[in-house]
Design a protein around this motif. Structure first.
Motif, PDB file in Angstrom:
ATOM      1  N   ALA A 185      11.763   1.497 -26.305  1.00  0.00           N
ATOM      2  CA  ALA A 185      10.307   1.533 -26.120  1.00  0.00           C
ATOM      3  C   ALA A 185       9.989   2.083 -24.727  1.00  0.00           C
ATOM      4  O   ALA A 185       9.135   2.973 -24.589  1.00  0.00           O
ATOM      5  CB  ALA A 185       9.717   0.136 -26.295  1.00  0.00           C
ATOM      6  N   GLU A 186      10.680   1.612 -23.720  1.00  0.00           N
ATOM      7  CA  GLU A 186      10.366   2.073 -22.363  1.00  0.00           C
ATOM      8  C   GLU A 186      10.697   3.557 -22.204  1.00  0.00           C
ATOM      9  O   GLU A 186       9.955   4.302 -21.561  1.00  0.00           O
ATOM     10  CB  GLU A 186      11.098   1.228 -21.306  1.00  0.00           C
ATOM     11  N   ALA A 187      11.818   3.985 -22.811  1.00  0.00           N
ATOM     12  CA  ALA A 187      12.174   5.409 -22.735  1.00  0.00           C
ATOM     13  C   ALA A 187      11.051   6.256 -23.340  1.00  0.00           C
ATOM     14  O   ALA A 187      10.634   7.271 -22.776  1.00  0.00           O
ATOM     15  CB  ALA A 187      13.490   5.659 -23.468  1.00  0.00           C
ATOM     16  N   MET A 188      10.532   5.811 -24.493  1.00  0.00           N
ATOM     17  CA  MET A 188       9.476   6.584 -25.159  1.00  0.00           C
ATOM     18  C   MET A 188       8.172   6.541 -24.363  1.00  0.00           C
ATOM     19  O   MET A 188       7.479   7.547 -24.226  1.00  0.00           O
ATOM     20  CB  MET A 188       9.258   6.061 -26.587  1.00  0.00           C
ATOM     21  N   ILE A 189       7.861   5.371 -23.818  1.00  0.00           N
ATOM     22  CA  ILE A 189       6.626   5.247 -23.031  1.00  0.00           C
ATOM     23  C   ILE A 189       6.695   6.179 -21.815  1.00  0.00           C
ATOM     24  O   ILE A 189       5.770   6.936 -21.533  1.00  0.00           O
ATOM     25  CB  ILE A 189       6.413   3.772 -22.588  1.00  0.00           C
ATOM     26  N   LYS A 190       7.815   6.134 -21.131  1.00  0.00           N
ATOM     27  CA  LYS A 190       7.985   6.976 -19.940  1.00  0.00           C
ATOM     28  C   LYS A 190       7.846   8.457 -20.311  1.00  0.00           C
ATOM     29  O   LYS A 190       7.156   9.220 -19.650  1.00  0.00           O
ATOM     30  CB  LYS A 190       9.364   6.696 -19.317  1.00  0.00           C
ATOM     31  N   GLY A 191       8.506   8.838 -21.407  1.00  0.00           N
ATOM     32  CA  GLY A 191       8.446  10.232 -21.840  1.00  0.00           C
ATOM     33  C   GLY A 191       7.030  10.646 -22.231  1.00  0.00           C
ATOM     34  O   GLY A 191       6.553  11.710 -21.856  1.00  0.00           O
ATOM     35  N   LEU A 192       6.339   9.771 -22.979  1.00  0.00           N
ATOM     36  CA  LEU A 192       4.972  10.089 -23.421  1.00  0.00           C
ATOM     37  C   LEU A 192       4.025  10.246 -22.244  1.00  0.00           C
ATOM     38  O   LEU A 192       3.201  11.159 -22.209  1.00  0.00           O
ATOM     39  CB  LEU A 192       4.433   8.949 -24.312  1.00  0.00           C
ATOM     40  N   LEU A 193       4.160   9.351 -21.263  1.00  0.00           N
ATOM     41  CA  LEU A 193       3.272   9.417 -20.102  1.00  0.00           C
ATOM     42  C   LEU A 193       3.575  10.645 -19.254  1.00  0.00           C
ATOM     43  O   LEU A 193       2.667  11.356 -18.834  1.00  0.00           O
ATOM     44  CB  LEU A 193       3.401   8.147 -19.244  1.00  0.00           C
TER      45      LEU A 193
END
Ligand code: NAP
Length: 273
Positions: A16-24
């Motif tokens: 989840a954090e990897a995806m959040i970081k990438g999306l932001l």
């Protein structure tokens, strides 16, 4: 820019954090449109809020209400419990994206019913730095517009391929688990440099840059990787001496077996749920 509307993350772990970081960092979603919940670890949620400015809550209703996209970022063994807690809140209009290894479309259909729009994905940790590799299988209820959203979302985190579901185990063994094989190689190269007299930090930097540069060159030049092996190993040279040693230890065979065994484990996991 906020392309996706409200995005709900169920699970606040590594993926989840990897995806959040990438999306932001790709600018495809705003922090104020991202909502995250987990099972019980309040410190983890607060950490995400501090690092990324996203909304966090232990209340699933609050997180899921009006979400356009729901990302299921929980371990396969916790999925049943998480879905139980979402029953009656998830809607047939929401695009549900599972990141879980081993849980098939059939498994979700048996559990949720057939009317939900579910996408099964196998992504990997480098999506944190927009260099992920994601394989997608769309569910039978998903619409073309949702395929567009899935492509936009995961291409903001790296590359996306669409595959038949029976390929997902192989992909889990190759690109899902693959980053760990490369990390092991980096660690081994760095250690070897150190054992041969380099300072630890220098050796590590050189090992990382070598793997990064080698991958970048294959990707950007379009030259086949076997051809690049040939180009870098002249007769009687240093690289050939290293390569021969690797192959005498069964390097290519071992990589093949690692992918096979990880894929097999993925298959075993999928039948155990
Ligand atoms: N990590 C990888 O490299 C990788 C690669 C490919 C695919 N995946 C897949 O990605 C998924 C997530 O993996 P991960 O590495 O991110 O796992 P993780 O770091 O262990 O995180 C799992 C998260 O799920 C939460 N959770 C558990 N039960 C829940 C519930 N009932 N309701 C809400 N949240 C719940 C946990 O909350 P608490 O902390 O509060 O318990 C935790 O935040 C897995 O299915 C895995 O197969 C991972």
């Amino acid at each position: 820019m906020n392309m996706f509307g409200k995005v709900a993350f169920i699970g606040a772990g590594n993926m989840a954090e990897a995806m959040i970081k990438g999306l932001l960092s790709s600018g495809f979603a705003d922090a104020n449109n991202i909502y995250v919940t987990n099972k019980s670890d309040k410190n983890k949620l607060e950490g995400l809020k501090t690092r990324w400015g996203v909304n966090v809550s232990s209340n699933k209703h609050q997180v899921l209400e009006n979400a356009k996209i729901v990302v299921l970022g929980v371990k396969p063994q916790d999925m049943e419990g998480a879905l139980n807690e979402m029953k009656g809140i998830l809607t047939h209009e929401q695009l549900i994206i599972s990141t879980a290894a081993g849980l098939s479309h059939e498994w979700f259909e048996n559990y949720l019913g057939k009317d939900y729009c579910l996408v099964r994905t196998m992504t990997n940790l480098p999506c944190q730095v927009k260099a992920g590799a994601t394989a997608v299988t769309m569910g039978c209820n998903t619409k073309d517009s949702q395929r567009f959203i899935v492509d936009a979302l995961f291409s903001s985190l790296g590359i996306v391929v669409h595959v038949k579901e029976d390929m997902i185990d192989t992909i889990t063994g190759l690109s899902g688990s693959g980053p760990a094989y490369v990390y092991l190689m980096i660690a081994a190269m760095a250690e070897a440099g150190e054992q041969n007299g380099l300072a630890k930090e220098v050796s590590f930097q050189l090992a990382v840059q070598t793997v990064f540069g080698a991958a970048k060159l294959v990707k950007e030049s379009g030259i086949d990787s076997n051809k690049l092996v040939q180009l870098t190993s002249s007769k009687g040279g240093t690289t050939l001496a290293g390569l021969q040693e690797l192959e005498s230890g069964g390097f290519t065979k071992m990589i093949g077996l690692a992918v096979k065994m990880a894929a097999q484990r993925s298959k075993e996991l999928s039948v155990s749920y």
